[in-house]
Design an enzyme around this catalytic site. Sequence first.
Site, PDB file in Angstrom:
ATOM      1  N   GLY A 490       0.802  -1.210   0.000  1.00 16.15           N
ATOM      2  CA  GLY A 490       0.000   0.000   0.000  1.00 16.15           C
ATOM      3  C   GLY A 490       0.835   1.260   0.000  1.00 16.15           C
ATOM      4  N   SER A 531      11.269   2.092   6.763  1.00 17.88           N
ATOM      5  CA  SER A 531      11.522   3.169   5.797  1.00 17.88           C
ATOM      6  C   SER A 531      12.810   2.932   5.014  1.00 17.88           C
ATOM      7  CB  SER A 531      11.593   4.525   6.526  1.00 17.88           C
ATOM      8  OG  SER A 531      10.416   4.780   7.236  1.00 17.88           O
ATOM      9  N   ARG A 532      13.106   1.675   4.716  1.00 16.64           N
ATOM     10  CA  ARG A 532      14.376   1.328   4.098  1.00 16.64           C
ATOM     11  C   ARG A 532      14.305   1.041   2.605  1.00 16.64           C
ATOM     12  NH1 ARG A 532      14.841  -3.777   2.786  1.00 16.64           N
ATOM     13  NH2 ARG A 532      17.108  -3.783   2.782  1.00 16.64           N
ATOM     14  N   THR A 534      13.039   2.397  -0.313  1.00 13.59           N
ATOM     15  CA  THR A 534      13.451   3.342  -1.355  1.00 13.59           C
ATOM     16  C   THR A 534      14.963   3.473  -1.386  1.00 13.59           C
ATOM     17  OG1 THR A 534      11.391   4.592  -1.238  1.00 13.59           O
ATOM     18  CG2 THR A 534      13.291   5.734  -2.164  1.00 13.59           C
ATOM     19  N   LYS A 730      15.903   9.220   0.500  1.00  9.54           N
ATOM     20  CA  LYS A 730      15.939   8.449   1.744  1.00  9.54           C
ATOM     21  C   LYS A 730      14.602   7.708   1.855  1.00  9.54           C
ATOM     22  CE  LYS A 730      17.289  12.250   4.030  1.00  9.54           C
ATOM     23  NZ  LYS A 730      17.912  13.233   4.960  1.00  9.54           N
ATOM     24  N   GLU A 734       7.722   6.254   7.736  1.00 10.49           N
ATOM     25  CA  GLU A 734       7.503   6.473   9.166  1.00 10.49           C
ATOM     26  C   GLU A 734       7.707   7.937   9.580  1.00 10.49           C
ATOM     27  OE1 GLU A 734       9.394   2.484  11.059  1.00 10.49           O
ATOM     28  OE2 GLU A 734      10.670   3.620   9.699  1.00 10.49           O
TER      29      GLU A 734
END
Length: 792
Positions: A490, A531-532, A534, A730, A734
Amino acid sequence: MALGQSISRVESKSKVTGQTDYVMNMTVPGMLHVKILRSTVPHGIIKSIDKSDAEEIPGVVKVVTGEDLKDFDINYYYGPAFRDQPVLAMDKVRYVGDPVAAVIAESVEIAAEAVNYIDVEYEEMEPVFDVLDSMKEDAPIVHDKVRPAGSFADLKSLLPQSGSNVCLHYKLRHGDIDKGFEEADHIFEDTFTTPAAVHLPMEQHVAIAQIDSEERMNLWTANQSPSFVRSEVAHVLKYPENKVRVKVPYLGGGFGTKLYVKIEALTAVLALIVKQPVKLALTMEEVFLTLTKHATVFTMKTGVTNDGKIVARKCNVVWDTGSYADIGPRITQKSGFTAAGPYDIPNVHIDSYCVYTNNAPAGAFRGFGVPQLVWAYESQMDIIASKMGWDPLEFRKAQVLTEGKEHATGQIIHSVGLDKVLDKLDTSLEWKDYHTNRTNGSVTQEGRKIRAKGMAIGLKAVLTPSISGAIVTMFADGSVSVYSSTVDMGQGSDTILGQIAAEELGLPREKVRVVHPDTDVTPYDTITAASRSTFYMGNAIQKAAEDVKNQLFEFASEHFQVNSDALTLQDEQVYVIDDPAKSITIKDIIKGIYKMPAGSIIGKYVFESHYESPDPETGQSKDIAIFWFPGGTGVEIEVDIDTGKIDIVNMVSVGDVGKAINPFNVHQQLYGAAVMQIGQALFEECKYDHGQMINSSMSDYKVPSFKDLPDHSDTIIVEEPHPEGPFGAKGVGETASFGVQPAIANALYNALGVRIKDMPFTPERVLRAIKESEKEQESSLVGSTVEIKGEK
């Protein structure tokens, strides 16, 4: 060009037309169904299980218990940090909801009915529910033995404490904490708490397991970490990894609850036992019992000087990881080392404890523990500023970490736009005018409702070390397939990762297809979380695409008799930079390579972060995270003095994303993360009665609805490019989750002068705080909301 464009998500049409594949909707020929009998006691020995009546029900194929598993040559325990969780309870149960037996039947209805006919006798043991009580020497021990998993490099050095419920103690020591407090003119000490909460993705946990004709285990699962599922299921079954295949289509949300192994090991073992495909789909009530967000108790002691500098901060953080560790030890370390906040503090002392209790297991939740910490340290920042008569914005600016400064871990900070985040909050909230007016006694009030503003910032380190592999295949017609084990749940990763490949290869986005995770085909990826993706997978895909481009250039350089660095690739053609009339299409290059209009060019890359393991005694590391990302939240709230109800009038979410690959998608992620935290701030919490979760249903557990949304919301992108990120990018998933709770708490204090230190801010809690404040004022205890425990 694909980069920086707000293109629509590639799956949009299939989702809105109901054509997207989800495991929940899948069936396999000959498939059986599973239902689980769960423990009704929080801590106890299993004396006996009588399953005879259940097995006699027509349509029931088999009832399996932990005792039955002893007849099979498997490893009974699994887990990402410690292998402490059994496939089914082995002799002992540790929380209300622990899986005790599994019914395999021809239909869901039959399996559900048969569960009611299993009789279990327990010898109840003393439970422990309070996390601080659980740390005591005389507390009941939840796990007599803990087995480190050794699955991840950063966890290999984290060892449990034997004979204790403290399964991990992380320490950070920076500077001289005693000297720092001696230098302080004022010392503040506060304790903040957060409750357990649940993730509630729209799609519940679900998995299908099937043994094929080659005796290979095939799994279709709604999971965020297919590569880990493969390795851990292989461990449980004692299979080589090439005998386990894991496929993941689109996920209907995850937020951390579908990380690592949840139901996959049990599903695989049951398929192995009955030699037929089996499907296990949890109900929403079972989702509540599967994983929660860590409840925390955070005591913070801070020393400041009269000129507004923080000179010392001591943090004691206790994480209730529940009955099984899950990834709690990693949260205890990775989030624990950020507990002092995004500030340049010369003396920092952190103790972070991961503690077993007899509550439901806790694990990864959007923000990975950082929101619990930001809630505490950003509340205390305002407490200090209020007592000292300082502008809380300027107080933050005076010590916020900026380029080249040293974090408490010992790492030098680079490419972190904290100062820019604060500037955006300042402007968007019109903070200076607001603070001046408030200082002068101005109050915005309509009837019995008062308005006020608040802000907060936070900083998170990306999961490090970590690995992502990618394969990029260019076909004869110039179209491309990207093979990646990143799961689109999502967050729009298929779109973003495709944009990165398209940008590198000079293609329109529609000519790139991202292949969903299939461990037989897609390379290893640590997880889709933190959040890793990308950054890590984006780097792997960019480099793999660059490999393809270099192969194109190799042919074109010979064709044009120029060096490769004299070439460029765009609009599906290779050009000579100084002579654009000289060009050749990708199709013609591939045709030239293979002497026919067929064939493919394959590029591959594995991106692995650099990392220095922290010292076990001091937590110091010069390279503890490959990148850091900050976020900030500003709110204007309206609080009803008579009811205690808080409404958010305006909310601003600011995030430094490095480079926005797809700006619209970034705005969506910022907004979604912030809205999710509104629920955590105002009403979400798991309520227990002697270990039994008493609000484990959507009728009893409140989540934000449309009427709870802010009247106005804004999301602001800050771009502080990272030199190692793909095109400077980055992560963002989150970023807006950090500051919502303390921003609301700070606004509440600015409105009413009441400081709440326990979440959530329910109307009852707010009203109680108002009444208590009024009583204290009547007793002439002026300044009752000042949070100083000691002052020099």
